[in-house]
Design a protein around this motif. Structure first.
Motif, PDB file in Angstrom:
ATOM      1  N   ILE A  73      14.997  20.278  -6.457  1.00 44.34           N
ATOM      2  CA  ILE A  73      14.599  20.599  -7.949  1.00 44.34           C
ATOM      3  C   ILE A  73      13.232  20.954  -8.165  1.00 44.34           C
ATOM      4  CG2 ILE A  73      14.465  18.052  -8.444  1.00 44.34           C
ATOM      5  CD1 ILE A  73      16.245  18.884 -10.981  1.00 44.34           C
ATOM      6  N   VAL A  75      10.420  22.786 -11.079  1.00 42.88           N
ATOM      7  CA  VAL A  75       9.988  23.257 -12.284  1.00 42.88           C
ATOM      8  C   VAL A  75       8.400  23.646 -12.404  1.00 42.88           C
ATOM      9  CG1 VAL A  75       9.799  22.864 -14.761  1.00 42.88           C
ATOM     10  CG2 VAL A  75      11.575  21.788 -13.630  1.00 42.88           C
ATOM     11  N   ARG A  81       7.382  18.475 -18.152  1.00 41.20           N
ATOM     12  CA  ARG A  81       7.496  17.548 -19.211  1.00 41.20           C
ATOM     13  C   ARG A  81       7.998  18.102 -20.591  1.00 41.20           C
ATOM     14  NH1 ARG A  81       4.822  12.957 -17.123  1.00 41.20           N
ATOM     15  NH2 ARG A  81       5.981  11.751 -18.538  1.00 41.20           N
ATOM     16  N   GLY A  83      11.693  18.753 -20.324  1.00 41.68           N
ATOM     17  CA  GLY A  83      13.142  18.347 -20.148  1.00 41.68           C
ATOM     18  C   GLY A  83      13.852  19.304 -19.583  1.00 41.68           C
ATOM     19  N   ALA A  85      13.847  19.725 -15.882  1.00 40.40           N
ATOM     20  CA  ALA A  85      14.436  19.271 -14.785  1.00 40.40           C
ATOM     21  C   ALA A  85      15.682  18.548 -15.416  1.00 40.40           C
ATOM     22  CB  ALA A  85      13.494  18.483 -13.951  1.00 40.40           C
ATOM     23  N   SER A  86      15.754  17.834 -16.343  1.00 37.78           N
ATOM     24  CA  SER A  86      16.522  17.073 -16.751  1.00 37.78           C
ATOM     25  C   SER A  86      17.840  17.940 -17.151  1.00 37.78           C
ATOM     26  CB  SER A  86      16.090  16.103 -18.204  1.00 37.78           C
ATOM     27  OG  SER A  86      15.106  15.368 -17.864  1.00 37.78           O
ATOM     28  N   ASN A 112       5.304  11.263  -3.963  1.00 33.04           N
ATOM     29  CA  ASN A 112       5.598  12.164  -4.978  1.00 33.04           C
ATOM     30  C   ASN A 112       6.036  11.152  -6.253  1.00 33.04           C
ATOM     31  OD1 ASN A 112       6.577  14.013  -6.678  1.00 33.04           O
ATOM     32  ND2 ASN A 112       7.604  15.295  -5.260  1.00 33.04           N
ATOM     33  N   ALA A 114       5.667  11.504  -9.336  1.00 32.74           N
ATOM     34  CA  ALA A 114       6.360  12.051 -10.336  1.00 32.74           C
ATOM     35  C   ALA A 114       7.624  12.401 -10.277  1.00 32.74           C
ATOM     36  CB  ALA A 114       5.643  13.351 -10.549  1.00 32.74           C
ATOM     37  N   ASN A 117       9.630   8.814 -10.348  1.00 35.81           N
ATOM     38  CA  ASN A 117       9.924   8.489 -11.648  1.00 35.81           C
ATOM     39  C   ASN A 117      10.824   9.244 -12.396  1.00 35.81           C
ATOM     40  OD1 ASN A 117       8.668   6.532 -13.311  1.00 35.81           O
ATOM     41  ND2 ASN A 117       8.095   8.366 -14.888  1.00 35.81           N
ATOM     42  N   TYR A 119      13.410  10.856 -11.112  1.00 36.82           N
ATOM     43  CA  TYR A 119      14.786  10.586 -10.344  1.00 36.82           C
ATOM     44  C   TYR A 119      15.445   8.977 -11.206  1.00 36.82           C
ATOM     45  CZ  TYR A 119      14.186  14.621  -7.223  1.00 36.82           C
ATOM     46  OH  TYR A 119      14.231  15.551  -6.676  1.00 36.82           O
ATOM     47  N   LYS A 121      14.155   7.699 -13.828  1.00 42.10           N
ATOM     48  CA  LYS A 121      14.415   7.691 -15.265  1.00 42.10           C
ATOM     49  C   LYS A 121      15.923   8.416 -15.455  1.00 42.10           C
ATOM     50  CE  LYS A 121      13.196   9.185 -19.748  1.00 42.10           C
ATOM     51  NZ  LYS A 121      12.353   9.913 -20.504  1.00 42.10           N
TER      52      LYS A 121
HETATM   53  C1  COA Z   1       9.721  16.387 -10.611  1.00 42.79           C
HETATM   54  C2  COA Z   1       9.699  17.680 -11.687  1.00 42.79           C
HETATM   55  C3  COA Z   1      11.052  18.312 -10.971  1.00 42.79           C
HETATM   56  C4  COA Z   1       9.785  16.911 -12.953  1.00 42.79           C
HETATM   57  O1  COA Z   1      10.386  18.244 -13.932  1.00 42.79           O
HETATM   58  P1  COA Z   1      10.127  18.327 -15.340  1.00 42.79           P
HETATM   59  O2  COA Z   1      10.893  19.384 -15.822  1.00 42.79           O
HETATM   60  O3  COA Z   1       8.669  18.033 -15.852  1.00 42.79           O
HETATM   61  O4  COA Z   1      11.054  16.812 -15.858  1.00 42.79           O
HETATM   62  P2  COA Z   1      11.486  16.432 -17.207  1.00 42.79           P
HETATM   63  O5  COA Z   1      10.602  17.130 -18.261  1.00 42.79           O
HETATM   64  O6  COA Z   1      12.940  16.570 -17.488  1.00 42.79           O
HETATM   65  O7  COA Z   1      10.930  14.874 -17.174  1.00 42.79           O
HETATM   66  C5  COA Z   1      12.057  13.872 -17.714  1.00 42.79           C
HETATM   67  C6  COA Z   1      11.406  12.523 -17.155  1.00 42.79           C
HETATM   68  O8  COA Z   1      10.883  12.217 -15.935  1.00 42.79           O
HETATM   69  C7  COA Z   1       9.747  11.569 -15.916  1.00 42.79           C
HETATM   70  N1  COA Z   1       8.772  12.482 -15.376  1.00 42.79           N
HETATM   71  C8  COA Z   1       8.745  13.842 -15.398  1.00 42.79           C
HETATM   72  N2  COA Z   1       7.676  14.014 -14.607  1.00 42.79           N
HETATM   73  C9  COA Z   1       6.724  13.031 -14.564  1.00 42.79           C
HETATM   74  C10 COA Z   1       5.528  12.946 -14.014  1.00 42.79           C
HETATM   75  N3  COA Z   1       4.667  13.783 -13.557  1.00 42.79           N
HETATM   76  N4  COA Z   1       4.912  11.591 -14.131  1.00 42.79           N
HETATM   77  C11 COA Z   1       5.561  10.554 -14.562  1.00 42.79           C
HETATM   78  N5  COA Z   1       6.753  10.702 -14.865  1.00 42.79           N
HETATM   79  C12 COA Z   1       7.664  12.181 -15.038  1.00 42.79           C
HETATM   80  C13 COA Z   1       9.432  11.210 -17.355  1.00 42.79           C
HETATM   81  O9  COA Z   1      10.024   9.870 -17.604  1.00 42.79           O
HETATM   82  C14 COA Z   1      10.214  12.290 -18.014  1.00 42.79           C
HETATM   83  O10 COA Z   1      10.420  12.038 -19.546  1.00 42.79           O
HETATM   84  P3  COA Z   1       9.199  11.994 -20.562  1.00 42.79           P
HETATM   85  O11 COA Z   1       8.636  13.514 -20.502  1.00 42.79           O
HETATM   86  O12 COA Z   1       9.926  11.959 -21.757  1.00 42.79           O
HETATM   87  O13 COA Z   1       8.462  11.012 -20.229  1.00 42.79           O
HETATM   88  C15 COA Z   1       8.459  18.542 -11.747  1.00 42.79           C
HETATM   89  O14 COA Z   1       7.357  17.851 -11.804  1.00 42.79           O
HETATM   90  C16 COA Z   1       8.203  19.374 -10.377  1.00 42.79           C
HETATM   91  O15 COA Z   1       8.735  20.394 -10.317  1.00 42.79           O
HETATM   92  N6  COA Z   1       7.368  18.717  -9.403  1.00 42.79           N
HETATM   93  C17 COA Z   1       7.327  19.424  -8.230  1.00 42.79           C
HETATM   94  C18 COA Z   1       8.451  19.748  -7.392  1.00 42.79           C
HETATM   95  C19 COA Z   1       8.923  18.434  -6.896  1.00 42.79           C
HETATM   96  O16 COA Z   1       8.316  17.618  -6.317  1.00 42.79           O
HETATM   97  N7  COA Z   1      10.332  18.319  -6.785  1.00 42.79           N
HETATM   98  C20 COA Z   1      10.937  17.224  -6.524  1.00 42.79           C
HETATM   99  C21 COA Z   1      11.232  17.292  -4.878  1.00 42.79           C
HETATM  100  S1  COA Z   1      12.255  15.790  -4.281  1.00 42.79           S
END
Ligand code: COA
Length: 154
Positions: A73, A75, A81, A83, A85-86, A112, A114, A117, A119, A121
């Protein structure tokens, strides 16, 4: 929060998927792997579209009759931030339920924070640590969630 259009990917999306992958990971999945996956249909790729761009994508596989495997997954940084990925996770959860799976598992780098956290949540719980899971020697956490996921927050 930004509402994305969620849809299945096809090989036409390849350039954008590779761009997301390169922007999100130091060791992106090679193009031929993504093409092979999409063409073979063993795993399902879905995309989140914002303003005609692929802002993120996710990959789900069926491990066995009961369990699905979240394989990726990601983004784009400028859409995080909000929503996205959610929404992708909710969609792959629906696919897994359609397959009849009662759970989902994943692996995530220990470093990782971020993603861990995100997952946590989203309803995943720590399962175990696998040492040297990645090619650079880093350990992975495996995490598990029951399906269906908790209701999307209002
Ligand atoms: C992890 C990732 C997919 C999250 O995508 P996103 O669209 O930003 O996630 P969301 O906006 O749906 O986040 C939902 C909740 O997750 C948590 N969250 C997401 N990113 C976070 C961060 N950088 N730090 C802490 N909490 C985080 C928060 O609780 C967030 O809710 P909030 O924004 O209301 O506080 C994104 O940071 C990413 O693409 N990272 C690089 C690729 C990666 O590491 N993928 C996972 C491989 S295992």
């Amino acid at each position: 929060m930004q509402i994305a259009d969620i849809d299945f990917c096809s090989v036409k999306d390849l350039n954008e998927l590779c761009a997301v992958e390169s922007a999100c990971f130091p060791a992106p999945w090679p193009r031929h792997v993504i093409v092979g996956d999409i063409e073979n249909g063993d795993v399902v790729y879905i995309k989140a579209i914002i303003m005609c761009r692929i802002a993120g994508y996710s990959v789900i596989a069926r491990s066995d009759e009961k369990e699905s495997h979240l394989m990726n997954i990601a983004v784009l940084p400028e859409f995080r931030r909000a929503g996205i990925a959610s929404q992708l996770l909710a969609a792959v959860g629906e696919i897994a339920l359609y397959w009849g799976c009662g759970g989902m598992r994943l692996e995530v780098r220990v470093s990782n924070a971020a993603a861990r956290n995100f997952y946590t949540k989203s309803g995943f719980k720590y399962d175990k640590t696998i040492n040297a899971y990645y090619s650079d020697g880093e350990a992975a956490w495996t995490m598990l969630a029951s399906l269906p996921f908790p209701k999307f927050p209002a």
